[in-house]
Design a protein around this motif. Sequence first.
Motif, PDB file in Angstrom:
ATOM      1  N   GLY A 276       0.782  -1.228   0.000  1.00  0.00           N
ATOM      2  CA  GLY A 276       0.000   0.000   0.000  1.00  0.00           C
ATOM      3  C   GLY A 276       0.813   1.276   0.000  1.00  0.00           C
ATOM      4  N   LEU A 277       2.128   1.180   0.215  1.00  0.00           N
ATOM      5  CA  LEU A 277       2.965   2.384   0.188  1.00  0.00           C
ATOM      6  C   LEU A 277       3.266   2.772  -1.258  1.00  0.00           C
ATOM      7  N   VAL A 278       2.982   4.015  -1.601  1.00  0.00           N
ATOM      8  CA  VAL A 278       3.256   4.559  -2.931  1.00  0.00           C
ATOM      9  C   VAL A 278       4.225   5.720  -2.762  1.00  0.00           C
ATOM     10  N   VAL A 279       5.380   5.623  -3.399  1.00  0.00           N
ATOM     11  CA  VAL A 279       6.389   6.683  -3.332  1.00  0.00           C
ATOM     12  C   VAL A 279       6.475   7.340  -4.703  1.00  0.00           C
ATOM     13  N   LEU A 280       6.318   8.654  -4.733  1.00  0.00           N
ATOM     14  CA  LEU A 280       6.301   9.406  -5.984  1.00  0.00           C
ATOM     15  C   LEU A 280       7.438  10.414  -6.038  1.00  0.00           C
ATOM     16  N   ASP A 281       8.169  10.410  -7.140  1.00  0.00           N
ATOM     17  CA  ASP A 281       9.188  11.424  -7.415  1.00  0.00           C
ATOM     18  C   ASP A 281       8.526  12.496  -8.271  1.00  0.00           C
ATOM     19  N   ALA A 282       8.436  13.703  -7.745  1.00  0.00           N
ATOM     20  CA  ALA A 282       7.708  14.788  -8.406  1.00  0.00           C
ATOM     21  C   ALA A 282       8.618  15.792  -9.109  1.00  0.00           C
ATOM     22  N   THR A 283       9.923  15.553  -9.145  1.00  0.00           N
ATOM     23  CA  THR A 283      10.878  16.548  -9.634  1.00  0.00           C
ATOM     24  C   THR A 283      10.620  16.953 -11.084  1.00  0.00           C
ATOM     25  N   VAL A 284      10.591  18.256 -11.332  1.00  0.00           N
ATOM     26  CA  VAL A 284      10.566  18.787 -12.691  1.00  0.00           C
ATOM     27  C   VAL A 284      11.792  19.697 -12.816  1.00  0.00           C
ATOM     28  N   PRO A 285      12.925  19.155 -13.284  1.00  0.00           N
ATOM     29  CA  PRO A 285      14.141  19.974 -13.354  1.00  0.00           C
ATOM     30  C   PRO A 285      14.031  21.054 -14.427  1.00  0.00           C
ATOM     31  N   TYR A 286      14.890  22.032 -14.320  1.00  0.00           N
ATOM     32  CA  TYR A 286      14.916  23.119 -15.293  1.00  0.00           C
ATOM     33  C   TYR A 286      15.931  22.807 -16.381  1.00  0.00           C
ATOM     34  N   GLY A 287      15.452  22.721 -17.612  1.00  0.00           N
ATOM     35  CA  GLY A 287      16.311  22.550 -18.763  1.00  0.00           C
ATOM     36  C   GLY A 287      16.504  23.880 -19.467  1.00  0.00           C
ATOM     37  N   PRO A 288      17.095  23.881 -20.653  1.00  0.00           N
ATOM     38  CA  PRO A 288      17.330  25.138 -21.383  1.00  0.00           C
ATOM     39  C   PRO A 288      16.053  25.920 -21.679  1.00  0.00           C
ATOM     40  N   GLY A 289      14.930  25.213 -21.831  1.00  0.00           N
ATOM     41  CA  GLY A 289      13.676  25.893 -22.148  1.00  0.00           C
ATOM     42  C   GLY A 289      12.753  26.071 -20.969  1.00  0.00           C
ATOM     43  N   GLY A 290      13.270  25.824 -19.747  1.00  0.00           N
ATOM     44  CA  GLY A 290      12.427  25.941 -18.563  1.00  0.00           C
ATOM     45  C   GLY A 290      12.146  24.585 -17.951  1.00  0.00           C
TER      46      GLY A 290
END
Length: 291
Positions: A28-42
């Motif tokens: 039942g454990l759900v681990v989420l990686d939410a990272t949205v890194p910044y690239g050249p276009g944002g």
Amino acid sequence: MTQSHPSLSIPGRLIDVGWLATRLGTPGLVVLDATVPYGPGGPDGALGRSRWQEAHIPGSRYADLQRSLSDAAAPFSFAFPPAEKLAASLQALGVHDGAAVVIYDDFLNMWATRIWWMLRAIGFTNAAVLDGGWKAWVAAGKPTESGAGTAAPAGKPLSVRPLPSFTDIATVQAHVAGQRQGEALVCALPESYFAGAEKVAGRGGHIPGSINIPAASLLDAEGRFLAPDQLRTRLAPVDGASSVTLYCGGGISATVVAFALGLTGREDVKVYDGSLEEWNADPSRPLATTG
């Protein structure tokens, strides 16, 4: 629909590395990686997924805020999608009524708090942010893995019980017009944006009548939230307000302040989803560069 009893109960909206490390693999454990890194276009969700595949917390899944968890039809980025669409996207990540969800990111907790706030908006409460995120996990020497990960099991229901968490431009326009006396309007961007030195959508300054509580001011040097007494001091400018509306550039870092207010026990808080990206799209909407 009645929410099933969770197999694992989250102790609070903020958990530490030790708590998560001892519970990896729990049903039942759900681990989420939410990272949205910044690239050249944002902000670049594709880059985020690529980095997640290179290294992530074991068993985690990549939560694509830029695509599947946002409303592509909206005129501003990262818009909160229709609740049923959001629920379907979350189900695809393994989130269901009996789940316990932990969210982390690699930048100021703001992507993680955004998903936490979205879960709150549909009434899902058995969720927490990993304090310090990926950096804290790695610094503690905890295990990592690479690869595409495993697909979420299908068919488990996720109820939607909306809780007012977001607000729109009409509310903010009412603030500017002086029609919401006693309520606080707060900008979560750094002071350089608030003062107009840096710009959002080509315009510098803040929405008139708002005050500045930068999201980063609520975190320590390692990216962890300050202790509750320190948070109360930093958040004191809204103590006398009857309610709080938060904004930033695109409705992301504002959720850090909203989350922190909850850590101090304050829940009468909403995030202006369009934030300055929507506000600044019309040059006739006023901005200020002084308090």
